[in-house]
Motif scaffolding. Structure first.
Motif, PDB file in Angstrom:
ATOM      1  N   ASP A 150     -12.683   5.166  -4.756  1.00 44.02           N
ATOM      2  CA  ASP A 150     -11.472   5.989  -4.716  1.00 44.02           C
ATOM      3  C   ASP A 150     -10.277   5.087  -5.010  1.00 44.02           C
ATOM      4  N   ALA A 151      -9.893   5.036  -6.291  1.00 46.47           N
ATOM      5  CA  ALA A 151      -8.823   4.134  -6.718  1.00 46.47           C
ATOM      6  C   ALA A 151      -7.478   4.492  -6.096  1.00 46.47           C
ATOM      7  N   SER A 152      -7.324   5.737  -5.617  1.00 41.58           N
ATOM      8  CA  SER A 152      -6.044   6.138  -5.024  1.00 41.58           C
ATOM      9  C   SER A 152      -5.764   5.421  -3.710  1.00 41.58           C
ATOM     10  N   LEU A 153      -6.788   4.757  -3.151  1.00 39.83           N
ATOM     11  CA  LEU A 153      -6.620   4.056  -1.879  1.00 39.83           C
ATOM     12  C   LEU A 153      -6.143   2.619  -2.054  1.00 39.83           C
ATOM     13  N   GLU A 154      -5.878   2.196  -3.300  1.00 41.66           N
ATOM     14  CA  GLU A 154      -5.425   0.821  -3.531  1.00 41.66           C
ATOM     15  C   GLU A 154      -4.189   0.512  -2.695  1.00 41.66           C
ATOM     16  N   ASP A 155      -4.203  -0.655  -2.058  1.00 40.17           N
ATOM     17  CA  ASP A 155      -3.121  -1.089  -1.177  1.00 40.17           C
ATOM     18  C   ASP A 155      -2.690  -2.485  -1.638  1.00 40.17           C
ATOM     19  N   PRO A 156      -1.655  -2.580  -2.471  1.00 42.00           N
ATOM     20  CA  PRO A 156      -1.262  -3.893  -3.011  1.00 42.00           C
ATOM     21  C   PRO A 156      -0.985  -4.933  -1.933  1.00 42.00           C
ATOM     22  N   GLU A 157      -0.370  -4.512  -0.833  1.00 45.69           N
ATOM     23  CA  GLU A 157      -0.057  -5.466   0.234  1.00 45.69           C
ATOM     24  C   GLU A 157      -1.344  -6.018   0.856  1.00 45.69           C
ATOM     25  N   LEU A 158      -2.297  -5.124   1.145  1.00 47.31           N
ATOM     26  CA  LEU A 158      -3.569  -5.578   1.710  1.00 47.31           C
ATOM     27  C   LEU A 158      -4.317  -6.433   0.700  1.00 47.31           C
ATOM     28  N   ALA A 159      -4.301  -6.020  -0.567  1.00 43.32           N
ATOM     29  CA  ALA A 159      -4.985  -6.791  -1.603  1.00 43.32           C
ATOM     30  C   ALA A 159      -4.416  -8.194  -1.708  1.00 43.32           C
ATOM     31  N   ALA A 160      -3.088  -8.326  -1.584  1.00 39.81           N
ATOM     32  CA  ALA A 160      -2.465  -9.643  -1.649  1.00 39.81           C
ATOM     33  C   ALA A 160      -2.912 -10.525  -0.491  1.00 39.81           C
ATOM     34  N   ARG A 161      -3.042  -9.928   0.691  1.00 40.58           N
ATOM     35  CA  ARG A 161      -3.498 -10.706   1.852  1.00 40.58           C
ATOM     36  C   ARG A 161      -4.955 -11.130   1.694  1.00 40.58           C
ATOM     37  N   LEU A 162      -5.716 -10.338   0.939  1.00 40.87           N
ATOM     38  CA  LEU A 162      -7.117 -10.672   0.693  1.00 40.87           C
ATOM     39  C   LEU A 162      -7.293 -11.511  -0.571  1.00 40.87           C
ATOM     40  N   ALA A 163      -6.199 -11.778  -1.272  1.00 38.69           N
ATOM     41  CA  ALA A 163      -6.229 -12.544  -2.522  1.00 38.69           C
ATOM     42  C   ALA A 163      -7.064 -11.842  -3.571  1.00 38.69           C
ATOM     43  N   ILE A 164      -6.939 -10.498  -3.650  1.00 36.61           N
ATOM     44  CA  ILE A 164      -7.640  -9.720  -4.666  1.00 36.61           C
ATOM     45  C   ILE A 164      -6.623  -9.286  -5.708  1.00 36.61           C
ATOM     46  N   PRO A 165      -6.809  -9.611  -7.004  1.00 37.76           N
ATOM     47  CA  PRO A 165      -5.865  -9.161  -8.012  1.00 37.76           C
ATOM     48  C   PRO A 165      -5.920  -7.645  -8.168  1.00 37.76           C
ATOM     49  N   VAL A 166      -4.751  -6.992  -8.168  1.00 38.29           N
ATOM     50  CA  VAL A 166      -4.687  -5.545  -8.315  1.00 38.29           C
ATOM     51  C   VAL A 166      -4.371  -5.221  -9.762  1.00 38.29           C
ATOM     52  N   PRO A 167      -5.238  -4.468 -10.491  1.00 45.96           N
ATOM     53  CA  PRO A 167      -4.969  -4.170 -11.886  1.00 45.96           C
ATOM     54  C   PRO A 167      -3.764  -3.255 -12.033  1.00 45.96           C
ATOM     55  N   THR A 168      -2.986  -3.464 -13.103  1.00 49.67           N
ATOM     56  CA  THR A 168      -1.845  -2.601 -13.385  1.00 49.67           C
ATOM     57  C   THR A 168      -2.192  -1.684 -14.532  1.00 49.67           C
ATOM     58  N   PRO A 169      -1.731  -0.401 -14.513  1.00 47.86           N
ATOM     59  CA  PRO A 169      -2.095   0.545 -15.548  1.00 47.86           C
ATOM     60  C   PRO A 169      -1.643   0.114 -16.935  1.00 47.86           C
ATOM     61  N   SER A 170      -0.507  -0.638 -17.018  1.00 50.00           N
ATOM     62  CA  SER A 170       0.023  -0.997 -18.320  1.00 50.00           C
ATOM     63  C   SER A 170      -0.747  -2.123 -18.981  1.00 50.00           C
ATOM     64  N   ALA A 171      -1.527  -2.842 -18.218  1.00 55.92           N
ATOM     65  CA  ALA A 171      -2.249  -3.986 -18.769  1.00 55.92           C
ATOM     66  C   ALA A 171      -3.444  -3.499 -19.563  1.00 55.92           C
TER      67      ALA A 171
END
Length: 444
Positions: A119-140
């Motif tokens: 469920d991609a709608s659950l993406e949490d950039p702040e949590l991802a940053a704390r986990l050191a997981i790169p979050v994909p951006t739609p424009s890329a």
């Protein structure tokens, strides 16, 4: 006291209609959204009494725990759902937050990645940053996939825990001593019988019973290196990378022998190949089997391979062949004496009045170590509030633990017991689950 008129009206409505589950759930969610965390927790608990298996109520309760830094209690509440395939992705996000709070970054990253992959709608950039997981951006724009670089050299752990830090489970500890530890501690004696130092043991039992803690204590008992392998350390989106990660992990253990190599949730890496639809998943199982066998008979000498699972019946039968995980060790839920011992360990660094741990143990039937940690965490939170008001530390008492235990429920033992009973009674042609039979008969 609530300073919100709408919330006061909702609470009064819930008081007049205590069995109205939608109303109680709505009240709890509103309290949580507006930051009344203790009140939200109380309402979620009340709703859970009406619907013990309600996913939304459990998720709300776990979120309330996380926001109060009661991470162990949150994981205990989520465990019955996380143990089942296809659990709601929202629970994975909450579990990731709780695991991160407990310092389990690798497990947290796995839960987060698994949840957003469904469920991609659950993406949490702040949590991802704390986990050191790169979050994909739609424009890329996606470039051609580039396989990841080999993993950096991992530091091995030196466990400070020994079997003295593991409450109860004397039969399990003795079994591990004979099967794994003594061949390394008395190599000449075992060599006389052709027994090599090394081997594999599969620890199985209900969630939260202490399998990981037991593995870490085995390493400490031996004074050996300890490599704790989570799913996030192995699984990779690129074909072939998971197999390379697995090989690198075994190589790390071989370079640091004597070493205890521990695989948690091993059923995700060693599932039955007949149940798999994708060839690369079957290839990972084949690689795992090859690593257990080693390139020669001495390749894994001095490497003790421990694995833990809540669902041993889902593991490929090839792993139980002699020389692999041929030794299955059942880690049962703690009995009354073991629960008292666990509570003593959990409370030993806290200000205490005179305690009757046996009384608390009797009041926590069917609870495992994770449940008991949640009980202690809850009692500590209440005591901290009292100590802040008093301006001094107030010792925790037996009454405090009993009050916390009264509002807690066993998380997973009953469900696990029902599943185990089905396998023991109806799918045990090979005799693999004979060890469970006496326990099932005694508890059912």
């Amino acid at each position: 006291m609530l300073d919100d008129g709408g919330l006061r009206a909702l609470r009064e409505a819930a008081r007049l209609s205590p069995d109205n589950l939608p109303l109680r759930r709505h009240l709890a969610e509103q309290l949580l959204a507006k930051g009344y965390l203790a009140d939200a927790e109380a309402e979620f608990r009340a709703a859970l009494l009406l619907a013990p298996k309600d996913v939304d109520v459990t998720a709300g309760l776990a979120e309330a725990f996380v926001r109060q830094s009661a991470h162990g209690a949150a994981l205990a509440a989520l465990e019955p759902f996380l143990a089942s395939p296809g659990y709601p992705p929202r629970l994975g996000i909450i579990a990731a937050k709780a695991l991160l709070g407990e310092g389990e970054t690798g497990k947290a990253a796995y839960r987060y990645y698994e949840a957003i992959s469904r469920d991609a709608s659950l993406e949490d950039p702040e949590l991802a940053a704390r986990l050191a997981i790169p979050v994909p951006t739609p424009s890329a724009a996606p470039a051609d996939p580039v396989p990841p670089s080999p993993p950096e050299e991992e530091e091995v752990e030196r466990s400070k825990h020994t079997f003295a830090d593991v409450a109860g489970m004397e039969a399990v500890k003795e079994s591990l001593r004979v099967k794994l530890l003594l061949p390394l501690q008395q190599p000449e004696l075992f060599a006389a019988y052709g027994k090599r130092a090394g081997g594999g043991v599969l620890l199985y039992g209900p969630p939260g019973a202490g399998k990981t803690h037991l593995a870490r204590a085995a390493a400490g008992e031996l004074g050996a290196a300890f490599v704790n392998v989570g799913l996030a350390d192995i699984l990779d989106m690129y074909v072939g990378s998971s197999e390379r990660n697995l090989h690198a992990t075994f190589d790390l253990a071989r370079r640091n022998r004597p070493c205890v190599l521990f695989f948690d949730e091993v059923d995700a890496l060693a599932a039955r190949r007949s149940d798999m639809r994708q060839a690369h998943a079957r290839q990972l199982v084949n690689q795992f089997l090859a690593e257990l066998d080693g390139v020669d008979q001495n390749a894994n000498e001095g490497v003790l391979v421990l694995a833990a699972t809540n669902a041993p019946w889902y593991i490929d039968a090839a792993f139980r062949r002699p020389g692999r995980f041929d030794q299955l060790v059942f880690v049962p839920p703690p009995d009354t004496a073991a629960r008292a011992a666990i509570l003593r360990i959990l409370c030993r660094d806290k200000p205490l009045a005179e305690m009757d741990f046996d009384a608390v143990a009797r009041a926590t039937e069917h609870m495992v170590g994770a449940d008991l940690k949640g009980v202690v965490d809850r009692a500590v939170e209440v005591k901290l509030q009292q100590s802040i008001s008093a301006g001094r530390p107030i010792p925790m008492s037996t009454t405090d633990l009993l009050a916390a235990a009264k509002g807690a429920k066993p998380t997973a033992v009953r469900e696990w017991l029902a599943t185990a009973r089905n396998y023991v009674l109806h799918a045990n042609e090979s005799g693999a689950w004979d060890e469970l039979m006496p326990w099932i008969k005694a508890k059912w």
